[in-house]
Write a protein that holds these residues in place. Structure first.
Motif, PDB file in Angstrom:
ATOM      1  N   ALA A 214      35.841  44.063  63.700  1.00  0.00           N
ATOM      2  CA  ALA A 214      35.147  42.776  63.771  1.00  0.00           C
ATOM      3  C   ALA A 214      33.679  42.993  64.114  1.00  0.00           C
ATOM      4  N   LYS A 215      32.813  42.202  63.494  1.00  0.00           N
ATOM      5  CA  LYS A 215      31.381  42.298  63.766  1.00  0.00           C
ATOM      6  C   LYS A 215      30.864  41.130  64.597  1.00  0.00           C
ATOM      7  N   LEU A 216      31.607  40.025  64.597  1.00  0.00           N
ATOM      8  CA  LEU A 216      31.191  38.845  65.347  1.00  0.00           C
ATOM      9  C   LEU A 216      32.311  38.426  66.291  1.00  0.00           C
ATOM     10  N   VAL A 217      31.931  37.933  67.461  1.00  0.00           N
ATOM     11  CA  VAL A 217      32.889  37.440  68.450  1.00  0.00           C
ATOM     12  C   VAL A 217      32.645  35.949  68.628  1.00  0.00           C
ATOM     13  N   THR A 218      33.650  35.144  68.374  1.00  0.00           N
ATOM     14  CA  THR A 218      33.500  33.688  68.405  1.00  0.00           C
ATOM     15  C   THR A 218      34.006  33.099  69.723  1.00  0.00           C
ATOM     16  N   LYS A 219      33.852  31.815  69.847  1.00  0.00           N
ATOM     17  CA  LYS A 219      34.381  31.091  71.006  1.00  0.00           C
ATOM     18  C   LYS A 219      35.747  30.474  70.703  1.00  0.00           C
ATOM     19  N   GLY A 220      36.399  30.957  69.657  1.00  0.00           N
ATOM     20  CA  GLY A 220      37.720  30.450  69.283  1.00  0.00           C
ATOM     21  C   GLY A 220      37.813  30.211  67.796  1.00  0.00           C
ATOM     22  N   ILE A 221      38.969  30.580  67.207  1.00  0.00           N
ATOM     23  CA  ILE A 221      39.184  30.464  65.761  1.00  0.00           C
ATOM     24  C   ILE A 221      40.469  29.688  65.496  1.00  0.00           C
ATOM     25  N   HIS A 222      40.409  28.781  64.519  1.00  0.00           N
ATOM     26  CA  HIS A 222      41.621  28.087  64.048  1.00  0.00           C
ATOM     27  C   HIS A 222      41.389  27.602  62.636  1.00  0.00           C
ATOM     28  N   ALA A 231      36.855  35.143  52.854  1.00  0.00           N
ATOM     29  CA  ALA A 231      37.832  34.561  53.774  1.00  0.00           C
ATOM     30  C   ALA A 231      37.036  33.733  54.773  1.00  0.00           C
ATOM     31  N   VAL A 232      37.379  32.458  54.871  1.00  0.00           N
ATOM     32  CA  VAL A 232      36.611  31.522  55.697  1.00  0.00           C
ATOM     33  C   VAL A 232      37.491  31.038  56.847  1.00  0.00           C
ATOM     34  N   PHE A 233      36.968  31.116  58.072  1.00  0.00           N
ATOM     35  CA  PHE A 233      37.714  30.742  59.268  1.00  0.00           C
ATOM     36  C   PHE A 233      36.979  29.635  60.022  1.00  0.00           C
ATOM     37  N   GLY A 234      37.725  28.652  60.494  1.00  0.00           N
ATOM     38  CA  GLY A 234      37.149  27.650  61.375  1.00  0.00           C
ATOM     39  C   GLY A 234      36.880  28.282  62.731  1.00  0.00           C
ATOM     40  N   SER A 235      35.705  28.065  63.261  1.00  0.00           N
ATOM     41  CA  SER A 235      35.321  28.716  64.522  1.00  0.00           C
ATOM     42  C   SER A 235      34.433  27.798  65.344  1.00  0.00           C
ATOM     43  N   ALA A 236      34.615  27.851  66.658  1.00  0.00           N
ATOM     44  CA  ALA A 236      33.780  27.047  67.560  1.00  0.00           C
ATOM     45  C   ALA A 236      32.336  27.537  67.587  1.00  0.00           C
ATOM     46  N   SER A 237      32.091  28.740  67.075  1.00  0.00           N
ATOM     47  CA  SER A 237      30.736  29.308  67.057  1.00  0.00           C
ATOM     48  C   SER A 237      30.018  29.084  65.738  1.00  0.00           C
ATOM     49  N   GLY A 238      30.678  28.502  64.791  1.00  0.00           N
ATOM     50  CA  GLY A 238      30.146  28.328  63.446  1.00  0.00           C
ATOM     51  C   GLY A 238      31.238  28.678  62.456  1.00  0.00           C
ATOM     52  N   ILE A 239      31.039  28.354  61.192  1.00  0.00           N
ATOM     53  CA  ILE A 239      32.034  28.682  60.162  1.00  0.00           C
ATOM     54  C   ILE A 239      31.941  30.177  59.891  1.00  0.00           C
ATOM     55  N   LEU A 240      33.005  30.909  60.150  1.00  0.00           N
ATOM     56  CA  LEU A 240      32.989  32.362  60.042  1.00  0.00           C
ATOM     57  C   LEU A 240      33.405  32.777  58.630  1.00  0.00           C
ATOM     58  N   VAL A 241      32.529  33.514  57.964  1.00  0.00           N
ATOM     59  CA  VAL A 241      32.790  33.987  56.606  1.00  0.00           C
ATOM     60  C   VAL A 241      32.933  35.500  56.630  1.00  0.00           C
ATOM     61  N   VAL A 242      34.052  36.001  56.118  1.00  0.00           N
ATOM     62  CA  VAL A 242      34.361  37.429  56.154  1.00  0.00           C
ATOM     63  C   VAL A 242      34.585  37.928  54.733  1.00  0.00           C
ATOM     64  N   GLU A 243      34.029  39.122  54.415  1.00  0.00           N
ATOM     65  CA  GLU A 243      34.229  39.740  53.111  1.00  0.00           C
ATOM     66  C   GLU A 243      35.035  41.024  53.266  1.00  0.00           C
ATOM     67  N   SER A 244      35.610  41.494  52.164  1.00  0.00           N
ATOM     68  CA  SER A 244      36.492  42.661  52.221  1.00  0.00           C
ATOM     69  C   SER A 244      35.766  43.940  52.595  1.00  0.00           C
ATOM     70  N   ASN A 245      34.435  43.973  52.412  1.00  0.00           N
ATOM     71  CA  ASN A 245      33.659  45.160  52.794  1.00  0.00           C
ATOM     72  C   ASN A 245      33.275  45.161  54.270  1.00  0.00           C
ATOM     73  N   GLY A 246      33.770  44.182  55.020  1.00  0.00           N
ATOM     74  CA  GLY A 246      33.495  44.132  56.455  1.00  0.00           C
ATOM     75  C   GLY A 246      32.340  43.235  56.835  1.00  0.00           C
ATOM     76  N   ASN A 247      31.568  42.756  55.848  1.00  0.00           N
ATOM     77  CA  ASN A 247      30.445  41.863  56.162  1.00  0.00           C
ATOM     78  C   ASN A 247      30.964  40.559  56.772  1.00  0.00           C
ATOM     79  N   GLN A 248      30.240  40.070  57.770  1.00  0.00           N
ATOM     80  CA  GLN A 248      30.609  38.810  58.411  1.00  0.00           C
ATOM     81  C   GLN A 248      29.341  38.013  58.708  1.00  0.00           C
ATOM     82  N   LYS A 249      29.460  36.687  58.571  1.00  0.00           N
ATOM     83  CA  LYS A 249      28.320  35.822  58.853  1.00  0.00           C
ATOM     84  C   LYS A 249      28.822  34.465  59.296  1.00  0.00           C
ATOM     85  N   TYR A 250      27.925  33.703  59.920  1.00  0.00           N
ATOM     86  CA  TYR A 250      28.217  32.326  60.287  1.00  0.00           C
ATOM     87  C   TYR A 250      27.485  31.372  59.347  1.00  0.00           C
ATOM     88  N   ILE A 251      28.121  30.254  59.074  1.00  0.00           N
ATOM     89  CA  ILE A 251      27.436  29.106  58.483  1.00  0.00           C
ATOM     90  C   ILE A 251      27.423  28.029  59.561  1.00  0.00           C
TER      91      ILE A 251
END
Length: 403
Positions: A214-222, A231-251
């Motif tokens: 993991a590259k980002l640590v959120t305040k909670g995911i659901h 792969a898009v995850f709901g997160s209290a820190s922002g919308i977490l977007v993850v790619e298969s190459n390990g890249n991660q970002k928030y929207i």
């Protein structure tokens, strides 16, 4: 003689015109008849809150055939192929499979035997989150933080079982997502947030080996969804977007969200675009590529928020009984109507919504019925089910062409 001939020509032309008009009318009526009924090879599966009864509904003739699952109060999901359903018994640590009997062949559908349970079953601790991609059925097991994987190709293999993947996770209310390359994004918990929600997402292979930490640590995911690339995850820190190459970002969430965040993420038919839903604000379109979040329907009284079977429409059912339909290609509202009675917001069991291209289907927990609402006319038909319908899924195919 010439006048008689001209008269005959006139009468012939008039007759041809009448036939032509008649044929036009016939074609129009035929089209209307098609949209007035459901596709021939679609079925609805309904579980029951209090009994093991499953209602296998044929929406064409409004009838139901009844089967018995292993346990009551099951969650229902459709597999990627559309042919099968996964039956999740979270409280009883079990998974069953069910075959609609309809196999899609590109331009037509073959009938493969009769509707029945599959031989493939699973046993795991609190199977909760279900996904189906690349011919696989996956559950995330909250009880021990493992994944269980079954194959659609083995659903009728006698003695077939889901296999367990252990990625070294602690027990938590987690989720996973499949990528096109066969790897998985899976949530992790490190207890930096109190409760059962995870805080991170890593990438693993089908043995459970970590490929990218993991590259980002959120305040909670659901909540999460994937189109195979993102792969898009709901997160209290922002919308977490993850790619298969390990890249991660928030929207970032919209500026007026405050502490609200999307607890549900839903796939659409459009690459890189997802639905984010939160009861605190409403439904929004998430564009991963452009990193944008666009309101579709802002309302705090939404009871159900579901995409259509082909993932091109969004159906929203309010506690008031009002139904709204949106086109996800242009985000335009297409239909608005009150089609059921109001539901008390703190009701134990609320109506459940699913929709196809032509109809919306809504359970009636107090009357033992499935309501079928025509999306063109909004006329409602009632179909008798088990006494206390609990969850529904649509499976089969939006096709009426046989072999």
């Amino acid at each position: 003689m010439k006048n008689k001939f001209n008269k005959l020509l006139f009468l012939f032309a008039l007759s041809a015109f009448a036939v032509s008009c008649s044929n036009d009318d016939d074609n129009h009526d035929e089209h209307s008849e098609e949209t007035a009924q459901e596709y021939k090879y679609l079925r609805i599966l309904v579980s029951d809150e209090k009994t093991t009864e499953l209602s296998f509904v044929n929406p064409i003739d409004g009838t139901a055939t009844f089967f018995n699952a292993k346990f009551p109060k099951s969650a229902l999901y459709t597999t990627e192929s559309g042919r099968f359903a996964g039956i999740i018994h979270r409280a009883d640590n079990a998974v069953e499979t069910f075959d609609s009997g309809f196999e899609f062949h590109g331009d037509h559908v073959d009938t493969k035997g009769t509707p029945k349970f599959g031989a493939l079953t699973g046993q795991s601790l609190s199977p909760t989150h279900f996904k189906s991609k690349l011919g696989e059925l996956l559950t995330f097991n909250d009880g021990d933080g493992t994944l269980s994987i079954g194959k659609e190709s083995e659903i009728h293999t006698v003695g077939a079982k889901f296999t367990t993947i252990n990625a070294g996770l602690m027990a938590h209310h987690g989720a996973m997502a499949s990528f096109k390359n066969g790897t998985y994004a899976i949530t992790e918990k490190d207890n930096s947030v109190a409760g059962t929600l995870p805080e991170k997402v890593k990438i693993i292979d089908n043995t459970g080996k970590t490929l990218f930490d993991a590259k980002l640590v959120t305040k909670g995911i659901h909540g999460n969804a994937t189109d195979g690339t993102y792969a898009v995850f709901g997160s209290a820190s922002g919308i977490l977007v993850v790619e298969s190459n390990g890249n991660q970002k928030y929207i970032a969430h919209p500026a007026d969200f405050g502490t609200a965040w999307f607890g549900s993420i839903i796939e659409t038919a459009y690459a890189g675009k997802f639905i984010g839903y939160t009861a605190a604000k409403g439904a929004y379109l998430i564009d991963v590529v452009n990193k944008s979040v666009t309101p579709i329907f802002e309302n705090t009284k939404i009871m159900q928020c579901k995409v259509s079977y082909n993932h091109k429409k969004l159906g929203i059912l309010l506690h008031s009984g009002e139904f709204r339909l949106f086109d996800l290609n242009n985000l335009q509202a297409e239909k608005t109507a009150t089609i059921i009675a109001a539901t008390v917001e703190n009701s134990t069991q609320k109506p459940q919504l699913e929709l196809t291209e032509r109809f919306a289907y809504i359970t009636s927990p107090t009357t033992g019925e499935l309501l079928q609402a025509n999306l063109s006319t909004l006329a409602v038909t009632k179909i008798k089910t088990s006494a206390t319908p609990y969850r529904i899924t649509i499976f089969g195919h939006e096709n009426s062409a046989g072999h």
